[in-house]
Write a protein that holds these residues in place. Structure first.
Motif, PDB file in Angstrom:
ATOM      1  N   GLN A 169       0.802  -1.220   0.000  1.00 14.85           N
ATOM      2  CA  GLN A 169       0.000   0.000   0.000  1.00 14.85           C
ATOM      3  C   GLN A 169       0.839   1.277   0.000  1.00 14.85           C
ATOM      4  OE1 GLN A 169      -2.738  -0.398   3.316  1.00 14.85           O
ATOM      5  NE2 GLN A 169      -4.179  -1.559   2.073  1.00 14.85           N
ATOM      6  N   ASN A 170       2.162   1.143  -0.013  1.00 19.05           N
ATOM      7  CA  ASN A 170       2.994   2.350  -0.030  1.00 19.05           C
ATOM      8  C   ASN A 170       4.213   2.154  -0.923  1.00 19.05           C
ATOM      9  OD1 ASN A 170       4.136   4.820   0.442  1.00 19.05           O
ATOM     10  ND2 ASN A 170       4.723   4.410   2.547  1.00 19.05           N
ATOM     11  N   PRO A 171       4.041   2.358  -2.243  1.00 16.25           N
ATOM     12  CA  PRO A 171       5.183   2.192  -3.155  1.00 16.25           C
ATOM     13  C   PRO A 171       6.285   3.209  -2.943  1.00 16.25           C
ATOM     14  CG  PRO A 171       3.280   3.098  -4.307  1.00 16.25           C
ATOM     15  CD  PRO A 171       2.798   2.691  -2.960  1.00 16.25           C
ATOM     16  N   ALA A 172       6.033   4.258  -2.157  1.00 15.05           N
ATOM     17  CA  ALA A 172       7.068   5.262  -1.912  1.00 15.05           C
ATOM     18  C   ALA A 172       8.119   4.786  -0.922  1.00 15.05           C
ATOM     19  CB  ALA A 172       6.432   6.556  -1.394  1.00 15.05           C
ATOM     20  N   ALA A 173       7.755   3.884  -0.004  1.00  8.95           N
ATOM     21  CA  ALA A 173       8.684   3.444   1.038  1.00  8.95           C
ATOM     22  C   ALA A 173       9.808   2.615   0.441  1.00  8.95           C
ATOM     23  CB  ALA A 173       7.937   2.649   2.100  1.00  8.95           C
ATOM     24  N   ARG A 174      11.037   2.880   0.892  1.00  9.90           N
ATOM     25  CA  ARG A 174      12.183   2.139   0.351  1.00  9.90           C
ATOM     26  C   ARG A 174      13.315   2.156   1.373  1.00  9.90           C
ATOM     27  NH1 ARG A 174      15.551   3.606  -4.693  1.00  9.90           N
ATOM     28  NH2 ARG A 174      14.429   5.556  -4.527  1.00  9.90           N
ATOM     29  N   TRP A 175      13.594   1.005   1.966  1.00  7.77           N
ATOM     30  CA  TRP A 175      14.642   0.861   2.972  1.00  7.77           C
ATOM     31  C   TRP A 175      15.736  -0.052   2.455  1.00  7.77           C
ATOM     32  CZ3 TRP A 175      14.356   3.787   7.306  1.00  7.77           C
ATOM     33  CH2 TRP A 175      13.105   4.335   7.624  1.00  7.77           C
ATOM     34  N   ALA A 266       5.074   2.439  14.453  1.00  4.21           N
ATOM     35  CA  ALA A 266       4.607   2.227  13.080  1.00  4.21           C
ATOM     36  C   ALA A 266       5.660   1.474  12.272  1.00  4.21           C
ATOM     37  CB  ALA A 266       4.285   3.562  12.420  1.00  4.21           C
ATOM     38  N   PRO A 267       5.244   0.596  11.353  1.00  2.00           N
ATOM     39  CA  PRO A 267       6.197  -0.179  10.542  1.00  2.00           C
ATOM     40  C   PRO A 267       6.862   0.679   9.470  1.00  2.00           C
ATOM     41  CG  PRO A 267       3.943  -0.678   9.894  1.00  2.00           C
ATOM     42  CD  PRO A 267       3.848   0.194  11.109  1.00  2.00           C
ATOM     43  N   GLY A 268       7.933   0.146   8.894  1.00  2.00           N
ATOM     44  CA  GLY A 268       8.691   0.873   7.890  1.00  2.00           C
ATOM     45  C   GLY A 268       7.908   1.215   6.646  1.00  2.00           C
ATOM     46  N   TYR A 269       6.913   0.400   6.300  1.00  2.00           N
ATOM     47  CA  TYR A 269       6.141   0.665   5.076  1.00  2.00           C
ATOM     48  C   TYR A 269       5.142   1.810   5.229  1.00  2.00           C
ATOM     49  CZ  TYR A 269       2.985  -2.720   7.386  1.00  2.00           C
ATOM     50  OH  TYR A 269       2.181  -3.394   8.286  1.00  2.00           O
ATOM     51  N   THR A 270       5.144   2.501   6.359  1.00  2.00           N
ATOM     52  CA  THR A 270       4.322   3.709   6.508  1.00  2.00           C
ATOM     53  C   THR A 270       5.147   4.971   6.269  1.00  2.00           C
ATOM     54  OG1 THR A 270       4.745   3.902   8.895  1.00  2.00           O
ATOM     55  CG2 THR A 270       2.844   2.567   8.205  1.00  2.00           C
ATOM     56  N   PHE A 271       6.361   4.835   5.777  1.00  2.00           N
ATOM     57  CA  PHE A 271       7.264   5.981   5.617  1.00  2.00           C
ATOM     58  C   PHE A 271       6.678   6.995   4.635  1.00  2.00           C
ATOM     59  CE2 PHE A 271      11.370   7.993   4.335  1.00  2.00           C
ATOM     60  CZ  PHE A 271      11.756   8.398   5.606  1.00  2.00           C
ATOM     61  N   HIS A 272       6.934   8.276   4.899  1.00  2.00           N
ATOM     62  CA  HIS A 272       6.422   9.362   4.077  1.00  2.00           C
ATOM     63  C   HIS A 272       7.292  10.588   4.307  1.00  2.00           C
ATOM     64  CE1 HIS A 272       4.409   9.430   8.017  1.00  2.00           C
ATOM     65  NE2 HIS A 272       4.449  10.745   7.922  1.00  2.00           N
ATOM     66  N   GLY A 273       7.094  11.627   3.502  1.00  2.00           N
ATOM     67  CA  GLY A 273       7.919  12.818   3.656  1.00  2.00           C
ATOM     68  C   GLY A 273       7.224  14.065   3.147  1.00  2.00           C
ATOM     69  N   ASP A 274       7.741  15.211   3.579  1.00  2.00           N
ATOM     70  CA  ASP A 274       7.138  16.515   3.290  1.00  2.00           C
ATOM     71  C   ASP A 274       8.199  17.506   2.831  1.00  2.00           C
ATOM     72  OD1 ASP A 274       4.264  16.630   5.244  1.00  2.00           O
ATOM     73  OD2 ASP A 274       5.739  15.051   5.540  1.00  2.00           O
ATOM     74  N   PHE A 275       7.762  18.487   2.036  1.00  2.00           N
ATOM     75  CA  PHE A 275       8.658  19.511   1.497  1.00  2.00           C
ATOM     76  C   PHE A 275       7.915  20.837   1.413  1.00  2.00           C
ATOM     77  CE2 PHE A 275       9.850  21.504  -2.726  1.00  2.00           C
ATOM     78  CZ  PHE A 275      11.001  22.134  -2.280  1.00  2.00           C
ATOM     79  N   MET A 276       8.540  21.895   1.943  1.00  2.00           N
ATOM     80  CA  MET A 276       8.070  23.270   1.764  1.00  2.00           C
ATOM     81  C   MET A 276       9.228  24.060   1.176  1.00  2.00           C
ATOM     82  SD  MET A 276       5.928  24.001   5.318  1.00  2.00           S
ATOM     83  CE  MET A 276       5.550  25.695   4.845  1.00  2.00           C
ATOM     84  N   ASN A 277       9.060  24.594  -0.032  1.00  2.00           N
ATOM     85  CA  ASN A 277      10.159  25.249  -0.730  1.00  2.00           C
ATOM     86  C   ASN A 277      10.372  26.675  -0.243  1.00  2.00           C
ATOM     87  OD1 ASN A 277      12.175  25.907  -2.591  1.00  2.00           O
ATOM     88  ND2 ASN A 277      10.665  26.699  -4.027  1.00  2.00           N
ATOM     89  N   ALA A 278      11.578  26.921   0.290  1.00  2.00           N
ATOM     90  CA  ALA A 278      11.948  28.283   0.698  1.00  2.00           C
ATOM     91  C   ALA A 278      13.357  28.618   0.222  1.00  2.00           C
ATOM     92  CB  ALA A 278      11.834  28.427   2.211  1.00  2.00           C
ATOM     93  N   TRP A 279      13.758  28.052  -0.914  1.00  2.00           N
ATOM     94  CA  TRP A 279      15.043  28.405  -1.525  1.00  2.00           C
ATOM     95  C   TRP A 279      15.071  29.888  -1.878  1.00  2.00           C
ATOM     96  CZ3 TRP A 279      19.599  26.103  -3.395  1.00  2.00           C
ATOM     97  CH2 TRP A 279      19.714  24.710  -3.228  1.00  2.00           C
ATOM     98  N   ASP A 280      16.268  30.451  -1.887  1.00  2.00           N
ATOM     99  CA  ASP A 280      16.473  31.724  -2.579  1.00  2.00           C
ATOM    100  C   ASP A 280      16.170  31.458  -4.055  1.00  2.00           C
ATOM    101  OD1 ASP A 280      18.564  33.295  -4.395  1.00  2.00           O
ATOM    102  OD2 ASP A 280      18.103  34.537  -2.647  1.00  2.00           O
TER     103      ASP A 280
END
Length: 304
Positions: A169-175, A266-280
């Motif tokens: 259910q989470n193709p994004a997770a990769r360990w 929580a198991p490893g297959y629940t991994f997720h991530g977030d990004f807020m862009n504040a580059w110059d």
């Protein structure tokens, strides 16, 4: 060109098994609470296919900044509501963070032109929170690199499925383990002398209008067959997180939410991530132009 092939799971077999199991629906993704998300079969296949594709790139080397039960994307202005997250880059990131506050803050990334906020669930070993050894944020041109444009300031999005109940259910997770190439969606029992590492790949197609969406995903899409869909025609560099932790063996878990309760199991297959862009913005555009568009591998200075 320097090439780094990431450990990847078999593409066709994975995508077919997801569809057959009915775990990834053949309709547009459906958002649930928080980071829960069911990817369409088409998007899931595109996500897995792209995990092993090298490209032109530049990078930011960041450190673990702080740890909080905040999530300024999913639970904006609600401090302490989220499960525990590990924050990288901008030192000020909290539940109230905005583009304005991030730009006024400081960063532990090299280069300092990157004041973006990056975060993932906290890793635990035998119940003890573990800070990463290293965090590398890659910005990569893996398709249509000559058309890629810089992320606009304030763009934010998430990837992964925090409510996954199985690896499918989470193709994004990769360990994986350092010095070894195989990867898995759940934790591996990394042998002595190695460290646990994780990769997380973000979508590369933007609708060109919205800096966010109600589920924090619909304004972005994965390129199907390495072509952005007509609904999301703007190519942006792929973000890839590479995070290494100073642990191995068993007893690993993540911060997460189960039945509305924040947990550290929580198991490893629940991994997720977030990004807020504040580059110059001018510096980000220079790097996209000189590295991504031009087809070079660049370092943290943004030079080939």
């Amino acid at each position: 060109m320097h090439v780094r092939i990431r450990g990847a799971i078999g593409v066709a077999a994975v995508a077919m098994s997801l569809v057959a199991a009915g775990l990834i629906l053949s309709q547009p993704g459906v958002s649930h609470a928080g980071h829960s998300y069911v990817y369409s079969a088409e998007q899931a296949q595109a996500m897995v296919e792209q995990q092993a594709i090298p490209g032109s790139e530049f990078r930011a080397n960041c450190g673990a900044s702080h740890r909080r039960q905040d999530d300024p994307i999913v639970f904006q202005n609600q401090p302490g509501v989220s499960h525990m997250h590990e924050f990288f880059g901008n030192r000020t990131t909290n539940a109230q963070s905005t583009l304005t506050s991030l730009k006024a803050g400081t960063t532990n990334c090299a280069p300092v032109a990157d004041k973006s906020a990056y975060w993932v669930p906290t890793l635990y070993k035998n119940g003890q929170a573990i800070a990463p050894d290293t965090v590398t944020i890659y910005y990569q041109g893996i398709h249509d690199r000559q058309r890629a444009v810089a992320h606009p300031q304030g763009l934010r999005y998430v990837v992964g499925n925090s409510k996954a109940t199985s690896p499918d259910q989470n193709p994004a997770a990769r360990w994986s383990c350092t010095t070894q190439s195989p990867s898995d969606r759940n934790f591996l029992n990394c042998p002595p002398g190695t460290k646990v590492e994780t990769y997380l790949d973000f979508p590369t197609c933007w609708n060109g209008r919205d800096l966010d969406s109600a589920n924090h995903r619909d304004h972005m899409a994965f390129a199907v067959g390495l072509v952005c869909p007509a609904s999301h025609p703007v190519v942006v560099p792929r973000l890839e997180f590479l995070i290494t932790y100073p642990v191995n063996g068993t007893g690993l878990s993540l911060g997460g939410t189960v039945n509305g309760v924040n947990v550290t199991s929580a198991p490893g297959y629940t991994f997720h991530g977030d990004f807020m862009n504040a580059w110059d913005q001018a510096e980000l555009e220079r790097r996209v132009r000189n590295c991504i568009n031009a087809g070079y591998i660049c370092g943290t200075d943004g030079n080939p």
